[in-house]
Design an enzyme around this catalytic site. Sequence first.
Site: not given
Ligand code: DHB
Length: 310
Positions: A44, A129
């Site tokens: 993550k 993100c």
């Molecule tokens: C999140 C979503 C994304 O597309 C990303 O690249 C990183 C984080 C999120 O909302 O947690």
Amino acid sequence: QLTANIQNHHFDHILLNAAGVMCQTNEELNTVLSSSYTGAVVTKSATADHRPGNPAPRYYELPNHLGTINSMGLPNEGFNYYLDYVSTNPSQKPIFFSIAGLSKQENLDMLHQLQNSDFDGLIELNLSCPNVPGKPQTAYDFEATQQILSEAFAFFKKPLGVKLPPYFDIVHFDMIADILNQFPLAFVNTINSIGNGLVIDEDSDTVVIKPKGGFGGIGGTLVKATALANVRALRQRLNADIKIIGTGGVTTGRDVYDHILCGADLVEVGSQLAIEGITVFDRLERELTAILEEKGYQSLEEVRGQLKVL
Ligand code: DHB
């Protein structure tokens, strides 16, 4: 025979999770690594500090297998948690360490720590993100992208790649590729979700997720054509030594095959992993193998980048 390499890392399988799905906790990361059908895991995206993320509901599956919308808001356990995790990698598989600092400096600080650590995997710098209120996606700002990569590669020597958002304009493909080609990137991962879609529940006339008034990143079947276009366009433009991770719209073995045809080296599964669970990798590899057999191919090398045009 379903293998790939990125720099000196070997992947015994080409499938893995897409960042954000099944990769926030040690337990989830171990689940992905333990599958006999994954070649790696990506963590993550980490920020320097732990984040709880946006309020729920923040993830929703559309009817009729169309895909997903999410605005998670970067919930993660914090950089040190993932640094601890990778230092005790329980498998032989490579790990992609994803980082998504809230500023250029936060990203550079995390890269410095990774450079000085024992981590021997690959690093994915997330420039895409879309779900942190008030924070634009770096990769839609070409100058900012060039700047952070210049500063990063001034000191960073481990295998580094970037996660990109989808582009929708041929000139933008040209522009981002021109920038990326200036750097010794190990890989480019395309695409992140299509940012800031809006889904409406028909019964209640309401949005389906709470953050940002219902706006969120779109994944799954809806994004496949955009994903393939981005993989193809970047493969046609990037230096051959920059490998491509194809992500977006993979729900069947045929989808994996299409990503490979467009030039993907590895293929990631996001929405469908969230929907189906860890056994998705088994099914996708079986379906892909059946296609290769039917077409008489012995290896992916015969397919990779071999999309035909009219
Ligand atoms: C999140 C979503 C994304 O597309 C990303 O690249 C990183 C984080 C999120 O909302 O947690």
